[in-house]
Write an enzyme that holds these catalytic residues in place. Structure first.
Site, PDB file in Angstrom:
ATOM      1  N   TYR A   1       0.807  -1.193  -0.014  1.00  0.00           N
ATOM      2  CA  TYR A   1      -0.003   0.051   0.030  1.00  0.00           C
ATOM      3  C   TYR A   1       0.953   1.252   0.015  1.00  0.00           C
ATOM      4  O   TYR A   1       0.794   2.112  -0.957  1.00  0.00           O
ATOM      5  CB  TYR A   1      -0.909   0.087   1.241  1.00  0.00           C
ATOM      6  CG  TYR A   1      -1.961   1.019   1.145  1.00  0.00           C
ATOM      7  CD1 TYR A   1      -3.057   1.262   0.449  1.00  0.00           C
ATOM      8  CD2 TYR A   1      -2.142   1.834   2.227  1.00  0.00           C
ATOM      9  CE1 TYR A   1      -3.949   2.189   0.581  1.00  0.00           C
ATOM     10  CE2 TYR A   1      -2.943   3.071   2.531  1.00  0.00           C
ATOM     11  CZ  TYR A   1      -4.150   3.047   1.375  1.00  0.00           C
ATOM     12  OH  TYR A   1      -4.735   4.123   1.511  1.00  0.00           O
TER      13      TYR A   1
ATOM     14  N   GLN B   1      -1.614   3.976  20.392  1.00  0.00           N
ATOM     15  CA  GLN B   1      -1.178   4.214  19.113  1.00  0.00           C
ATOM     16  C   GLN B   1      -2.500   5.524  18.512  1.00  0.00           C
ATOM     17  O   GLN B   1      -3.743   5.311  19.021  1.00  0.00           O
ATOM     18  CB  GLN B   1      -1.193   3.366  17.987  1.00  0.00           C
ATOM     19  CG  GLN B   1      -2.435   2.415  17.810  1.00  0.00           C
ATOM     20  CD  GLN B   1      -2.539   1.575  18.632  1.00  0.00           C
ATOM     21  OE1 GLN B   1      -2.196   1.366  19.886  1.00  0.00           O
ATOM     22  NE2 GLN B   1      -3.136   0.377  18.205  1.00  0.00           N
TER      23      GLN B   1
END
Ligand SMILES: NC(=O)c1ccc[n+]([C@@H]2O[C@H](COP(=O)([O-])OP(=O)(O)OC[C@H]3O[C@@H](n4cnc5c(N)ncnc54)[C@H](O)[C@@H]3O)[C@@H](O)[C@H]2O)c1
Length: 323
Positions: free
Chosen positions: A145, A209
């Protein structure tokens, strides 16, 4: 009058972009090219307009004698479980797809591309300006990606340099909202689907995160302005996103609370999950004066929950009708 092609228009963001394109009075034709890998024609079923067509095809192999004044290349999964499961197909959709679409651009035509904040990798600076070159593992599990987006940016900027196309490249940060696939696999839709079925919410790793969650209408508003409605003469790359950074665990807690304090389970971290992500929007503010994310996160989550409820009820109803 404009002929417009949207690759990946049956997907989450592409379908919202098509809604905006169909409002244009200068539109002659809008063709969506989509192979329905992660998209759904139902996302566009409400558009009834003679100027609108959907062609089911891989963008790399799309055949037509038409040439387009504007091409918006969105064909690519955006969700890690989807692109990681078919990495070669992901590279092909982005890069070979862009090569094919460049052949279909009319002379003087405009080419818009949705790149991604993933090209910043696991960033070492925060917020991330467009000038930041990123911290990417070019052979890692996310590379199909990240790297195909980077290479497609390179293809497009080199084509602009050598052939002079009118280019618009955006780097989108995390987008959420109605028309996300129920099995998309990213945090907000995962938590909502788990909550709607009364299951514990699963958080990958500690959940510390962070991401910058942009509600889809705000993000597509930015795309509309940059791609065709504002008088812009800048090829990109341009960060588009919400600069309110929220840890994943906070999203889980918020949705858990909305559904009566569902338990939160932690599982192993996703491979090479970036630790942080936040756009530097200074350039976006200068390029698109007046544009900003207006939908507060709490409202966006509520709107998304409402959509998932209605969508799942409709799917259930359709199944009952078939029995
Ligand atoms: N959703 C996000 O948070 C996000 C963030 C950054 C960038 N982007 C980018 O925005 C674009 C749209 O993302 P999305 O969230 O709507 O994803 P999506 O998976 O919902 O939509 C992608 C669409 O492309 C189609 N497609 C994939 N490969 C194709 C091919 N080879 N030929 C034709 N059609 C193909 C799929 O069927 C789907 O309809 C993508 O380019 C993605 O990389 C999205």
């Amino acid at each position: 009058m404009s002929k417009v092609l949207v690759s990946g228009g049956c997907g989450f963001i592409g379908s919202h972009l098509c809604d905006r394109i169909m409002r244009r009075s200068d539109l002659e034709l809008c063709i969506v090219v989509d192979n329905l890998w992660t998209g759904d024609v139902q996302n566009l079923a409400h558009i009834r307009d003679d100027r609108f067509r959907i062609v089911q095809s891989d963008v790399e192999r799309f055949q037509t004698d038409l040439r387009f004044d504007e091409i918006y290349h969105l064909a690519s999964p955006a969700s890690p479980p989807w692109y990681m499961s078919e990495p070669i197909r992901t590279i092909s959709a982005n890069l070979i797809g862009a090569m094919r679409l460049l052949e279909l651009l009319a002379p003087g035509g405009r080419f818009g591309f949705t790149s991604t904040s993933e090209i910043y990798g696991d960033p070492l600076v925060s917020p991330q300006p467009e000038s930041y070159r990123g911290s990417v593992d070019c052979t890692g599990p996310r590379s199909s990606y990240d790297e195909s987006k980077r290479c497609t940016e390179s293809l497009l900027f080199e084509t602009r340099r050598t052939k002079g196309i009118d280019l618009r490249v955006v780097r989108l940060f995390n987008v959420y909202g109605p028309r996300t696939r129920p099995d998309d696999g990213r945090a907000v839709s995962n938590f909502i689907m788990q909550a709607l079925s009364g299951q514990p919410l699963t958080v990958y790793g500690s959940g510390e995160q962070s991401r910058s969650w942009g509600y889809v209408e705000d993000i597509v508003d930015g795309l509309e302005r940059y791609f065709w409605s504002d008088p812009v003469n800048y090829p990109g790359p341009l960060n588009i996103g919400n600069d309110r950074e929220i840890p994943v665990i906070e999203v889980a807690r918020y949705i858990s609370k909305m559904f009566g304090n569902l338990p939160i389970h932690h599982v192993d971290p996703a491979p090479q999950d970036p630790t942080n992500r936040r756009p530097d929007l200074n350039l976006a503010r200068r390029t698109l004066p007046g544009w900003k994310c207006k939908v507060p996160y709490e409202k966006g989550v509520q709107l998304t929950v409402d959509w998932f409820r209605a969508h799942l009820a409709q799917q259930y109803q359709d199944q009952l009708t078939l029995i």
